[in-house]
Write an enzyme that holds these catalytic residues in place. Structure first.
Site, mmCIF file in Angstrom:
data_model
loop_
_atom_site.group_PDB
_atom_site.id
_atom_site.type_symbol
_atom_site.label_atom_id
_atom_site.label_comp_id
_atom_site.label_asym_id
_atom_site.label_seq_id
_atom_site.Cartn_x
_atom_site.Cartn_y
_atom_site.Cartn_z
ATOM 1 N N LYS A 93 0.749 -1.208 0.200
ATOM 2 C CA LYS A 93 -0.033 0.201 -0.312
ATOM 3 C C LYS A 93 1.102 1.177 0.095
ATOM 4 O O LYS A 93 0.485 2.046 -1.259
ATOM 5 C CB LYS A 93 -0.674 0.295 0.934
ATOM 6 C CG LYS A 93 -1.294 1.720 0.965
ATOM 7 C CD LYS A 93 -2.512 1.305 2.871
ATOM 8 C CE LYS A 93 -1.615 1.613 4.354
ATOM 9 N NZ LYS A 93 -1.770 2.479 4.203
ATOM 10 N N ASN A 94 1.796 1.809 0.758
ATOM 11 C CA ASN A 94 2.152 2.615 1.218
ATOM 12 C C ASN A 94 3.634 1.615 0.228
ATOM 13 O O ASN A 94 4.134 4.265 -0.529
ATOM 14 C CB ASN A 94 3.509 2.355 2.404
ATOM 15 C CG ASN A 94 2.524 2.561 3.427
ATOM 16 O OD1 ASN A 94 1.365 2.733 3.511
ATOM 17 N ND2 ASN A 94 2.742 3.216 4.681
ATOM 18 N N ARG A 120 -5.062 11.084 4.673
ATOM 19 C CA ARG A 120 -3.487 11.788 4.943
ATOM 20 C C ARG A 120 -2.699 12.005 3.754
ATOM 21 O O ARG A 120 -2.471 13.095 2.631
ATOM 22 C CB ARG A 120 -2.896 11.591 5.811
ATOM 23 C CG ARG A 120 -2.734 12.224 6.606
ATOM 24 C CD ARG A 120 -2.172 11.933 7.757
ATOM 25 N NE ARG A 120 -0.199 12.266 7.568
ATOM 26 C CZ ARG A 120 -0.077 13.895 7.917
ATOM 27 N NH1 ARG A 120 -0.730 14.056 8.442
ATOM 28 N NH2 ARG A 120 1.481 13.749 7.544
ATOM 29 N N CYS A 179 -4.967 12.337 13.023
ATOM 30 C CA CYS A 179 -5.217 11.593 13.531
ATOM 31 C C CYS A 179 -5.279 11.253 14.211
ATOM 32 O O CYS A 179 -4.527 10.721 15.631
ATOM 33 C CB CYS A 179 -4.609 10.911 11.613
ATOM 34 S SG CYS A 179 -2.924 10.296 11.900
ATOM 35 N N ARG A 188 0.500 14.368 13.763
ATOM 36 C CA ARG A 188 1.376 14.405 12.408
ATOM 37 C C ARG A 188 1.504 15.920 11.648
ATOM 38 O O ARG A 188 0.453 15.922 10.051
ATOM 39 C CB ARG A 188 0.780 13.226 11.572
ATOM 40 C CG ARG A 188 0.770 12.087 12.351
ATOM 41 C CD ARG A 188 0.104 11.767 11.316
ATOM 42 N NE ARG A 188 0.437 10.647 10.387
ATOM 43 C CZ ARG A 188 0.249 9.344 9.571
ATOM 44 N NH1 ARG A 188 -0.961 8.519 9.929
ATOM 45 N NH2 ARG A 188 1.081 8.707 8.925
ATOM 46 N N PRO A 189 2.232 16.704 11.665
ATOM 47 C CA PRO A 189 2.746 17.687 11.114
ATOM 48 C C PRO A 189 3.003 18.078 9.700
ATOM 49 O O PRO A 189 3.154 16.780 9.217
ATOM 50 C CB PRO A 189 4.153 18.762 11.868
ATOM 51 C CG PRO A 189 4.412 17.822 12.527
ATOM 52 C CD PRO A 189 3.036 15.700 12.613
ATOM 53 N N ILE A 190 2.843 18.632 8.796
ATOM 54 C CA ILE A 190 3.665 17.989 7.533
ATOM 55 C C ILE A 190 5.188 20.145 6.918
ATOM 56 O O ILE A 190 4.947 19.893 6.093
ATOM 57 C CB ILE A 190 2.004 18.895 6.863
ATOM 58 C CG1 ILE A 190 2.040 19.837 7.038
ATOM 59 C CG2 ILE A 190 1.344 17.894 6.630
ATOM 60 C CD1 ILE A 190 1.356 21.331 6.252
ATOM 61 N N ASP A 191 5.162 19.869 8.173
ATOM 62 C CA ASP A 191 6.464 21.073 8.319
ATOM 63 C C ASP A 191 7.392 20.714 6.957
ATOM 64 O O ASP A 191 8.031 21.539 6.850
ATOM 65 C CB ASP A 191 6.859 21.755 9.947
ATOM 66 C CG ASP A 191 7.351 20.486 10.386
ATOM 67 O OD1 ASP A 191 7.073 19.704 10.120
ATOM 68 O OD2 ASP A 191 8.043 21.242 11.042
ATOM 69 N N LEU A 192 8.275 19.859 7.449
ATOM 70 C CA LEU A 192 9.289 19.517 6.889
ATOM 71 C C LEU A 192 8.839 19.149 4.826
ATOM 72 O O LEU A 192 9.834 19.411 4.386
ATOM 73 C CB LEU A 192 9.852 17.132 7.098
ATOM 74 C CG LEU A 192 9.774 17.530 8.990
ATOM 75 C CD1 LEU A 192 10.207 16.147 9.259
ATOM 76 C CD2 LEU A 192 11.309 18.777 8.974
ATOM 77 N N ASP A 215 4.378 0.447 12.271
ATOM 78 C CA ASP A 215 3.556 -0.482 11.355
ATOM 79 C C ASP A 215 3.577 -1.234 11.966
ATOM 80 O O ASP A 215 1.991 -1.986 11.498
ATOM 81 C CB ASP A 215 3.406 0.064 9.539
ATOM 82 C CG ASP A 215 3.094 1.474 9.291
ATOM 83 O OD1 ASP A 215 2.873 2.558 10.054
ATOM 84 O OD2 ASP A 215 2.861 1.454 8.231
ATOM 85 N N VAL A 241 8.251 6.408 17.231
ATOM 86 C CA VAL A 241 7.774 7.854 15.564
ATOM 87 C C VAL A 241 7.071 8.624 15.581
ATOM 88 O O VAL A 241 6.778 9.631 15.275
ATOM 89 C CB VAL A 241 7.901 6.747 14.368
ATOM 90 C CG1 VAL A 241 7.814 7.459 13.076
ATOM 91 C CG2 VAL A 241 9.382 5.777 14.588
ATOM 92 N N ARG A 279 -9.031 0.070 4.822
ATOM 93 C CA ARG A 279 -7.619 0.046 4.223
ATOM 94 C C ARG A 279 -6.643 -0.005 4.088
ATOM 95 O O ARG A 279 -6.346 0.683 2.774
ATOM 96 C CB ARG A 279 -7.504 1.402 5.317
ATOM 97 C CG ARG A 279 -9.184 2.608 5.098
ATOM 98 C CD ARG A 279 -8.423 3.506 6.674
ATOM 99 N NE ARG A 279 -6.861 4.525 6.161
ATOM 100 C CZ ARG A 279 -6.935 5.527 6.391
ATOM 101 N NH1 ARG A 279 -7.292 5.578 7.545
ATOM 102 N NH2 ARG A 279 -5.956 6.411 5.659
#
Ligand code: UD1
Length: 415
Positions: free
Chosen positions: A22-23, A92, A116, A121-125, A304, A326, A396
């Site tokens: 999936k990933n 996401r 979530c 789960r930021p997106i700054d990077l 995971d 993580v 999912r």
């Protein structure tokens, strides 16, 4: 109905074939936005998240023709730059269109992915990396808007080896002018698969799988064919399920090097693992031995797999310490496992699991994808019947989990 029922006690036996990852499939579908022409993807798992990502790229102008484990994705030009909020809310990973859209269309507007169940789960990077490539970025009213007339290669250092940020930056840099280096990049096998796909389209990426990735921008990428790698987390889940039932299972379509940490911990817990005919055979006797583990970026123990391993350790001989490094809040399965009789104490980022003799069936709820898989494993081990609610989370990310477990002799049904 959204439930799985498991009657515990059956020993898993036989063979099970692992699906495509999936990933890996999700970023690769997003990367089709970069291509001119037709991409043919093979070994694509049949999952709700894959359907969502197909919906996203369709909204942006691509044609997606699904087949049996395949997708043909035709890019004759991008017609949209703003994936609908509903998709981003649902998944996401929709945020992975940010890099490719910027590179191909020069602008993009994506809803800010919310927190979530497993943390903020930021997106700054992602944003810092794209800004370094020359994007002008505005975050306002729940939206991320970015534009760039031409992206230019840059030297980028990631504070943390984020998988999604590495992917977004790699995709944007593939069509940028000049060379980009990503230092402290994520080295997960899914990153390597994405880089291989981009290179097959004519891209020039080296170092994927190491901490330094170098991307030489090219003017154009063209359609290609690619087979997605096997899902190491699905494979790990079946290995743990086999061990948790004292079973004997050949897990097929596995790349064992992708699972070194998980296999090492299973061996430490007393299971016998052997590579056999393109697969890994797992045999175990109960009870498992207690082991300590700590989640880390690849090649460390995958976050995971943390929940599933915890399920196994609930009946281990002795106490285990599980440290999650993580994600900040990835212990929601603990309360559900406790409902089944597990003895677990959380102290900050650590969970101390004191092995009990047996779990007992209960009504529990899947709070996220991997937590759901952990509860299925706990159900397989427990005395009596376990009813797991909210199993849409499991759909999912696991292709036919119930059918595959039935094939191994589990007493499990879904409705
Ligand atoms: C991906 C996987 C997910 C897996 C995770 C870690 C996909 C679709 N999902 O998620 O299954 O659990 O990798 O292996 O591939 N972070 C920041 N700033 C950022 C981005 C991330 O601080 O801009 C932090 C996150 O909050 C988290 C950590 O980095 O604590 C790891 O996140 P990341 O590697 O980005 O995970 P995802 O790509 O979202």
């Amino acid at each position: 109905m959204d439930t799985i029922r498991v009657r515990g006690g059956a020993r898993l036996e036989g063979r099970v074939a692992i699906s495509g990852a999936k990933n890996a499939a999700l970023p690769i579908i997003a990367a089709c936005l970069l291509a001119e022409g037709e991409c043919r993807l093979e070994e694509v798992p049949h999952l709700a998240d894959v359907d969502t990502m197909c919906g996203v790229v369709r909204e942006l102008g691509l044609r997606v023709l699904p087949g049996r484990q395949t997708l043909t994705i035709i890019n004759e030009g991008i017609t949209g730059v703003a994936p609908p909020y509903d998709f981003v809310r649902r998944m996401r990973a929709s945020f992975l269109v940010l890099g490719p859209l910027l590179a191909r269309a020069g602008k993009v507007k994506v809803a800010l992915p919310g927190g979530c169940a497993i943390g903020a789960r930021p997106i700054d990077l992602h944003l810092k990396g794209l800004a370094a490539l020359g994007a002008e970025i505005e975050v306002k009213n729940g939206w991320v808007k970015a534009r760039a007339r031409r992206l230019r290669g840059a030297s980028i250092y990631l504070d943390f080896p984020s998988v999604g940020a590495t992917e977004n930056i790699m995709m944007a840099a593939a069509l940028a002018e000049g060379t980009t280096t990503i230092e402290n990049a994520a080295g997960e096998p899914e990153i390597v698969d994405l880089a291989n796909f981009i290179n097959a389209m004519g891209g020039r990426i080296t170092g994927a799988g190491t901490r330094v990735i170098r991307v030489e921008g090219v003017k154009q990428l063209r359609g290609t064919s690619h087979a997605v790698i096997p899902d190491r987390i699905e494979a790990g889940t079946f290995m743990v399920a086999a061990a948790a039932t004292g079973g004997d299972v050949l897990v097929e379509n596995v790349i064992p090097t992708h699972l070194k940490a998980v296999m090492a911990k299973l061996r430490e817990a007393g299971a016998v693992l052997e590579e056999e005919n393109g697969g890994v055979r797992v045999r175990a006797e109960l009870p498992p031995k207690a082991v300590d583990l700590k989640t880390m970026p690849y090649p460390g123990f995958p976050t995971d797999m943390q929940a599933q391993f915890m399920a196994l350790l609930t009946v281990a001989q002795g106490s285990s310490v599980i440290t999650e490094t993580v994600f900040e809040n990835r212990f929601m399965h603990v309360n559900e496992l406790k409902r089944m009789g597990a003895q677990i104490v959380i102290e900050g980022h650590c969970a101390v699991v004191k092995g009990v003799e047996k779990l007992t069936g209960a009504c529990v709820k899947a709070t996220d994808l991997r937590a759901g898989a952990a509860l299925v494993i706990a159900g397989l081990m427990a005395e009596g019947e376990t009813e797991i609610g909210c199993v849409h989370h499991i759909r999912r990310g696991y292709e036919d989990l119930v059918g595959k477990l039935q094939g191994l002799g589990a007493d499990i049904t879904e409705n």
